[in-house]
Design a protein around this motif. Structure first.
Motif, PDB file in Angstrom:
ATOM      1  N   GLY A  79      44.193  12.056 -34.915  1.00 20.43           N
ATOM      2  CA  GLY A  79      43.536  10.780 -35.173  1.00 20.43           C
ATOM      3  C   GLY A  79      44.003  10.185 -36.484  1.00 20.43           C
ATOM      4  N   ASP A  80      43.450   9.029 -36.826  1.00 23.33           N
ATOM      5  CA  ASP A  80      43.842   8.319 -38.034  1.00 23.33           C
ATOM      6  C   ASP A  80      43.214   8.945 -39.269  1.00 23.33           C
ATOM      7  N   ALA A  81      43.787   8.605 -40.433  1.00 28.50           N
ATOM      8  CA  ALA A  81      43.223   9.050 -41.703  1.00 28.50           C
ATOM      9  C   ALA A  81      41.809   8.495 -41.866  1.00 28.50           C
ATOM     10  N   GLU A  82      40.877   9.339 -42.331  1.00 27.92           N
ATOM     11  CA  GLU A  82      39.478   8.973 -42.478  1.00 27.92           C
ATOM     12  C   GLU A  82      39.100   8.914 -43.955  1.00 27.92           C
ATOM     13  N   LEU A  83      38.273   7.942 -44.303  1.00 21.81           N
ATOM     14  CA  LEU A  83      37.769   7.851 -45.665  1.00 21.81           C
ATOM     15  C   LEU A  83      36.782   8.988 -45.912  1.00 21.81           C
ATOM     16  N   PHE A  84      37.069   9.811 -46.896  1.00 22.19           N
ATOM     17  CA  PHE A  84      36.200  10.943 -47.232  1.00 22.19           C
ATOM     18  C   PHE A  84      35.317  10.631 -48.443  1.00 22.19           C
ATOM     19  N   MET A  85      35.899   9.935 -49.423  1.00 22.66           N
ATOM     20  CA  MET A  85      35.129   9.548 -50.617  1.00 22.66           C
ATOM     21  C   MET A  85      35.774   8.302 -51.215  1.00 22.66           C
ATOM     22  N   SER A  86      34.978   7.317 -51.488  1.00 24.63           N
ATOM     23  CA  SER A  86      35.502   6.074 -52.045  1.00 24.63           C
ATOM     24  C   SER A  86      35.270   5.983 -53.547  1.00 24.63           C
ATOM     25  N   ARG A  87      35.963   5.041 -54.161  1.00 22.03           N
ATOM     26  CA  ARG A  87      35.787   4.721 -55.575  1.00 22.03           C
ATOM     27  C   ARG A  87      35.939   5.953 -56.467  1.00 22.03           C
ATOM     28  N   VAL A  88      37.051   6.667 -56.294  1.00 21.07           N
ATOM     29  CA  VAL A  88      37.338   7.843 -57.113  1.00 21.07           C
ATOM     30  C   VAL A  88      38.176   7.397 -58.317  1.00 21.07           C
ATOM     31  N   PRO A  89      37.714   7.639 -59.531  1.00 20.96           N
ATOM     32  CA  PRO A  89      38.503   7.218 -60.711  1.00 20.96           C
ATOM     33  C   PRO A  89      39.861   7.926 -60.747  1.00 20.96           C
ATOM     34  N   ASP A 108      40.481  25.504 -43.903  1.00 19.41           N
ATOM     35  CA  ASP A 108      40.497  25.896 -42.491  1.00 19.41           C
ATOM     36  C   ASP A 108      41.722  25.371 -41.743  1.00 19.41           C
ATOM     37  N   GLY A 109      42.588  24.627 -42.431  1.00 19.36           N
ATOM     38  CA  GLY A 109      43.801  24.120 -41.814  1.00 19.36           C
ATOM     39  C   GLY A 109      43.599  22.959 -40.865  1.00 19.36           C
ATOM     40  N   ARG A 110      42.405  22.403 -40.812  1.00 15.00           N
ATOM     41  CA  ARG A 110      42.116  21.332 -39.856  1.00 15.00           C
ATOM     42  C   ARG A 110      42.256  19.936 -40.445  1.00 15.00           C
ATOM     43  N   ALA A 111      42.683  19.838 -41.697  1.00 14.38           N
ATOM     44  CA  ALA A 111      42.828  18.521 -42.307  1.00 14.38           C
ATOM     45  C   ALA A 111      43.765  18.579 -43.506  1.00 14.38           C
ATOM     46  N   LEU A 112      44.374  17.432 -43.797  1.00 13.21           N
ATOM     47  CA  LEU A 112      45.115  17.222 -45.037  1.00 13.21           C
ATOM     48  C   LEU A 112      44.313  16.263 -45.897  1.00 13.21           C
ATOM     49  N   LEU A 113      44.324  16.489 -47.198  1.00 18.35           N
ATOM     50  CA  LEU A 113      43.587  15.647 -48.137  1.00 18.35           C
ATOM     51  C   LEU A 113      44.560  15.017 -49.122  1.00 18.35           C
ATOM     52  N   THR A 114      44.420  13.716 -49.323  1.00 12.07           N
ATOM     53  CA  THR A 114      45.241  13.013 -50.294  1.00 12.07           C
ATOM     54  C   THR A 114      44.476  11.784 -50.779  1.00 12.07           C
ATOM     55  N   PHE A 115      44.946  11.197 -51.870  1.00  5.56           N
ATOM     56  CA  PHE A 115      44.318   9.985 -52.392  1.00  5.56           C
ATOM     57  C   PHE A 115      45.130   8.766 -51.987  1.00  5.56           C
ATOM     58  N   ARG A 116      44.477   7.808 -51.319  1.00  5.32           N
ATOM     59  CA  ARG A 116      45.108   6.521 -51.041  1.00  5.32           C
ATOM     60  C   ARG A 116      44.949   5.649 -52.274  1.00  5.32           C
ATOM     61  N   ALA A 117      46.063   5.125 -52.761  1.00  2.00           N
ATOM     62  CA  ALA A 117      46.038   4.348 -53.994  1.00  2.00           C
ATOM     63  C   ALA A 117      45.186   3.099 -53.830  1.00  2.00           C
ATOM     64  N   GLY A 118      44.236   2.932 -54.750  1.00  2.79           N
ATOM     65  CA  GLY A 118      43.355   1.780 -54.714  1.00  2.79           C
ATOM     66  C   GLY A 118      43.697   0.772 -55.785  1.00  2.79           C
ATOM     67  N   THR A 119      42.897  -0.280 -55.867  1.00  4.62           N
ATOM     68  CA  THR A 119      43.126  -1.305 -56.872  1.00  4.62           C
ATOM     69  C   THR A 119      42.658  -0.810 -58.237  1.00  4.62           C
ATOM     70  N   VAL A 120      43.290  -1.324 -59.266  1.00  2.00           N
ATOM     71  CA  VAL A 120      42.990  -0.976 -60.652  1.00  2.00           C
ATOM     72  C   VAL A 120      43.076   0.552 -60.804  1.00  2.00           C
ATOM     73  N   ARG A 121      41.962   1.268 -61.026  1.00  2.00           N
ATOM     74  CA  ARG A 121      42.018   2.712 -61.249  1.00  2.00           C
ATOM     75  C   ARG A 121      41.221   3.502 -60.222  1.00  2.00           C
ATOM     76  N   GLU A 122      40.664   2.845 -59.216  1.00  2.00           N
ATOM     77  CA  GLU A 122      39.827   3.551 -58.248  1.00  2.00           C
ATOM     78  C   GLU A 122      40.592   3.808 -56.961  1.00  2.00           C
ATOM     79  N   ASP A 123      40.629   5.073 -56.531  1.00  2.00           N
ATOM     80  CA  ASP A 123      41.325   5.472 -55.314  1.00  2.00           C
ATOM     81  C   ASP A 123      40.329   5.857 -54.231  1.00  2.00           C
ATOM     82  N   GLU A 124      40.876   6.157 -53.060  1.00  2.00           N
ATOM     83  CA  GLU A 124      40.068   6.633 -51.940  1.00  2.00           C
ATOM     84  C   GLU A 124      40.582   8.000 -51.509  1.00  2.00           C
TER      85      GLU A 124
END
Length: 203
Positions: free
Chosen positions: A193-203, A163-179
């Motif tokens: 607004g600021d970047a929002e956490l959409f899903m945590s602990r993504v391998p 819908d063009g209302r957001a950008l999605l990217t992975f914020r680099a996390g520790t070891v192998r899990e990203d956000e």
């Protein structure tokens, strides 16, 4: 010899089918492909052999290959008729090339406020280009003017929501899990607004 004996192939398999079809075989190297929005063409970076290297369009039906330009970050146009390509540059400001899928001709170019991009994504209305750069995410309009900048440590993959209302990217996390992060966007290419956490602990 520098590539050793490894080879890559590009395969397509219809949903529900058990048989895949090879579109490209024995390439020296292939990147991650992207579909055109009508599903008729696959666009991929690669080195097909000793002479053919760069960005290519491959017909889903015939497997015919067409050279589009040098290697770089790219995305397909929502209208399914072109791609945007940001070639690698050694120095100076970068440029985004709009290349037609039908003939491989450069239809337009956009000067960019950065040298190169790790990944790019075209907004659904095709009015903005988002780029994953060394400092985070930068959004420009079709004139090359910066409309948003989001400094963050992110993986290179970047996509607009449908819908063009957001950008999605992975914020680099520790070891192998990203956000997986969601960046709210307005129609004018500015952040909402600021970047929002959409899903945590993504391998």
């Amino acid at each position: 010899a520098q590539y050793g004996k490894c080879r890559s192939s590009l395969l397509v398999q219809e949903v529900g089918s058990t048989q895949s079809r090879i579109l490209l075989r024995d390439a020296l190297a292939l990147g991650t492909p992207r579909w055109s929005h009508d599903g008729q063409v696959l666009v991929v970076n690669g080195r097909l052999d000793g002479d053919r290297v760069g960005l290519f369009a491959v017909s889903r039906l015939t497997g015919a290959v067409q050279f589009l330009g040098p290697g770089g970050a790219y995305d397909t146009h929502p209208a399914a008729d072109s791609v945007v390509l940001v070639p690698m540059r050694e120095s100076g400001k970068g440029v985004a090339l709009v290349i037609g899928l039908a003939n491989g001709a450069i239809a337009d170019s956009v000067r960019l406020p950065f040298d190169w991009a790790r990944d790019v994504s075209w907004s659904p209305d095709a009015r903005h280009i988002a780029a994953s750069t060394v400092i985070g995410i930068t959004v420009v309009d079709r004139a090359g003017a910066e409309t948003a900048s989001v400094p963050m440590s992110n993986r290179k993959t970047l996509r607009w929501s449908d819908d063009g209302r957001a950008l999605l990217t992975f914020r680099a996390g520790t070891v192998r899990e990203d956000e997986l992060m969601r960046i709210p966007m307005a129609r004018d290419g500015t952040t909402q607004g600021d970047a929002e956490l959409f899903m945590s602990r993504v391998p």
